[in-house]
Design an enzyme around this catalytic site. Structure first.
Site, mmCIF file in Angstrom:
data_model
loop_
_atom_site.group_PDB
_atom_site.id
_atom_site.type_symbol
_atom_site.label_atom_id
_atom_site.label_comp_id
_atom_site.label_asym_id
_atom_site.label_seq_id
_atom_site.Cartn_x
_atom_site.Cartn_y
_atom_site.Cartn_z
ATOM 1 N N LYS A 1 -8.107 7.228 9.241
ATOM 2 C CA LYS A 1 -9.571 7.098 9.229
ATOM 3 C C LYS A 1 -10.170 7.512 10.547
ATOM 4 C CE LYS A 1 -10.779 3.543 6.007
ATOM 5 N NZ LYS A 1 -11.350 2.220 5.780
ATOM 6 N N ARG B 1 -4.642 0.318 -7.264
ATOM 7 C CA ARG B 1 -3.490 1.002 -6.666
ATOM 8 C C ARG B 1 -2.955 2.083 -7.591
ATOM 9 N NH1 ARG B 1 -2.034 -2.097 -2.206
ATOM 10 N NH2 ARG B 1 -2.148 -4.357 -2.442
ATOM 11 N N ASP C 1 -6.122 2.654 10.205
ATOM 12 C CA ASP C 1 -7.539 2.301 10.336
ATOM 13 C C ASP C 1 -7.757 1.754 11.749
ATOM 14 O OD1 ASP C 1 -10.154 1.525 9.889
ATOM 15 O OD2 ASP C 1 -9.697 -0.007 8.409
ATOM 16 N N GLY D 1 0.775 -1.244 0.000
ATOM 17 C CA GLY D 1 0.000 0.000 0.000
ATOM 18 C C GLY D 1 0.802 1.287 0.000
ATOM 19 N N ASP E 1 -5.635 -0.473 -2.272
ATOM 20 C CA ASP E 1 -6.278 -1.424 -3.177
ATOM 21 C C ASP E 1 -7.599 -1.968 -2.662
ATOM 22 O OD1 ASP E 1 -5.044 -3.042 -1.072
ATOM 23 O OD2 ASP E 1 -5.635 -4.740 -2.326
ATOM 24 N N VAL F 1 -11.564 3.295 0.876
ATOM 25 C CA VAL F 1 -11.002 4.080 -0.222
ATOM 26 C C VAL F 1 -9.948 3.304 -0.999
ATOM 27 C CG1 VAL F 1 -11.469 6.316 0.872
ATOM 28 C CG2 VAL F 1 -9.298 5.158 1.325
HETATM 29 P P1 IMP Z 1 -5.397 -1.412 10.250
HETATM 30 O O1 IMP Z 1 -4.470 -2.505 10.669
HETATM 31 O O2 IMP Z 1 -6.840 -1.756 10.479
HETATM 32 O O3 IMP Z 1 -5.043 -0.044 10.785
HETATM 33 O O4 IMP Z 1 -5.342 -1.362 8.699
HETATM 34 C C1 IMP Z 1 -4.341 -0.831 8.029
HETATM 35 C C2 IMP Z 1 -4.175 -1.535 6.700
HETATM 36 O O5 IMP Z 1 -5.415 -1.978 6.143
HETATM 37 C C3 IMP Z 1 -3.612 -0.525 5.751
HETATM 38 O O6 IMP Z 1 -2.221 -0.641 5.696
HETATM 39 C C4 IMP Z 1 -4.287 -0.874 4.458
HETATM 40 O O7 IMP Z 1 -3.497 -1.782 3.745
HETATM 41 C C5 IMP Z 1 -5.576 -1.548 4.816
HETATM 42 N N1 IMP Z 1 -6.724 -0.606 4.750
HETATM 43 C C6 IMP Z 1 -7.380 -0.023 5.775
HETATM 44 N N2 IMP Z 1 -8.367 0.765 5.342
HETATM 45 C C7 IMP Z 1 -8.333 0.694 3.991
HETATM 46 C C8 IMP Z 1 -9.114 1.322 2.945
HETATM 47 O O8 IMP Z 1 -10.044 2.117 3.151
HETATM 48 N N3 IMP Z 1 -8.769 0.995 1.670
HETATM 49 C C9 IMP Z 1 -7.761 0.127 1.376
HETATM 50 N N4 IMP Z 1 -6.997 -0.459 2.314
HETATM 51 C C10 IMP Z 1 -7.291 -0.182 3.606
HETATM 52 MG MG MG Z 2 -1.370 -1.885 3.843
#
Ligand code: IMP
Ligand code: MG
Length: 185
Positions: free
Chosen positions: A138, A172, A110, A51, A166, A160
């Site tokens: 987010k 991407r 996120d 990402g 992605d 998004v």
């Molecule tokens: P977390 O571990 O929930 O904070 O998620 C982080 C990872 O989830 C990021 O590095 C992204 O790869 C993926 N991710 C989280 N939200 C989105 C989104 O809205 N679109 C695409 N990938 C996301």
């Molecule tokens: Mg990621």
């Protein structure tokens, strides 16, 4: 705009302007650190693949100092899931981080699980300093407590894509960041 997007959240011009500002902030913080010298080569950026690849590529081109990149992989959204799954898989750890100024670079914060898992894994490698930089943050309650030191944009809780982000490996390459149309998920 790509026909698969419902709407754009952050367009390419805003991304470019903000990435410049983030690089300037990072450069400023490093320059005001009394221990680090401008010709010092202690800076290591750790982009979280896949990402963060486009983000880090743009970010480093505004960072004039000597630096290294040591990428790592992490996945928390396998395939077509659009919600964090609770389990983060980390790939091979970067080496030679001991005593270095390390900045983790990720696309989006996120639930916070990914960033927390990487931060904890890297801090065990004893870097001199460890900071985190995310392009997007987010507006959701984090599942684990974690803050980013550098944040590009705060966005609403929507899924998004674009500029590295992605859905099932797709989108991407879109230059803007936007919300995917309902019928495409
Ligand atoms: P977390 O571990 O929930 O904070 O998620 C982080 C990872 O989830 C990021 O590095 C992204 O790869 C993926 N991710 C989280 N939200 C989105 C989104 O809205 N679109 C695409 N990938 C996301
Ligand atoms: Mg990621």
């Amino acid at each position: 705009m790509s026909p698969d997007l419902e709407r754009i959240i952050v367009d390419r011009e805003r991304i470019a302007a903000r990435v410049r500002e983030l690089s300037a902030r990072i450069e400023h913080d490093l320059a005001s650190d009394p221990i680090s010298e401008p010709d010092d080569s202690s800076l290591v950026l750790v982009p979280v693949l896949t990402g963060a690849m486009i983000f880090v590529a743009d970010l480093i081109r505004h960072l004039p100092r000597r630096l290294r990149i040591s990428a790592m992989t992490a996945s928390s959204y396998p395939g077509t899931a659009t919600r964090s799954q609770g389990h983060v898989e980390l790939g091979e750890m970067p080496r030679h981080l001991a005593g270095q100024d390390v900045i983790i670079v990720d696309d989006i914060l996120d639930s916070g699980r990914t960033l927390a898992a990487i931060r904890d894994a890297l801090s065990a490698l004893e870097p001199r300093s460890l900071r985190t930089c995310v392009l997007l943050r987010k507006d959701v309650a984090r599942a684990v407590p974690v803050e980013a030191d550098y944040v590009g944009f705060d966005i609403p809780d929507e899924f998004v894509v674009g500029y590295g982000l992605d859905y099932d490996g797709l989108y991407r390459n879109l230059p803007d960041i936007g919300v995917l149309r309902e019928d495409k998920r």
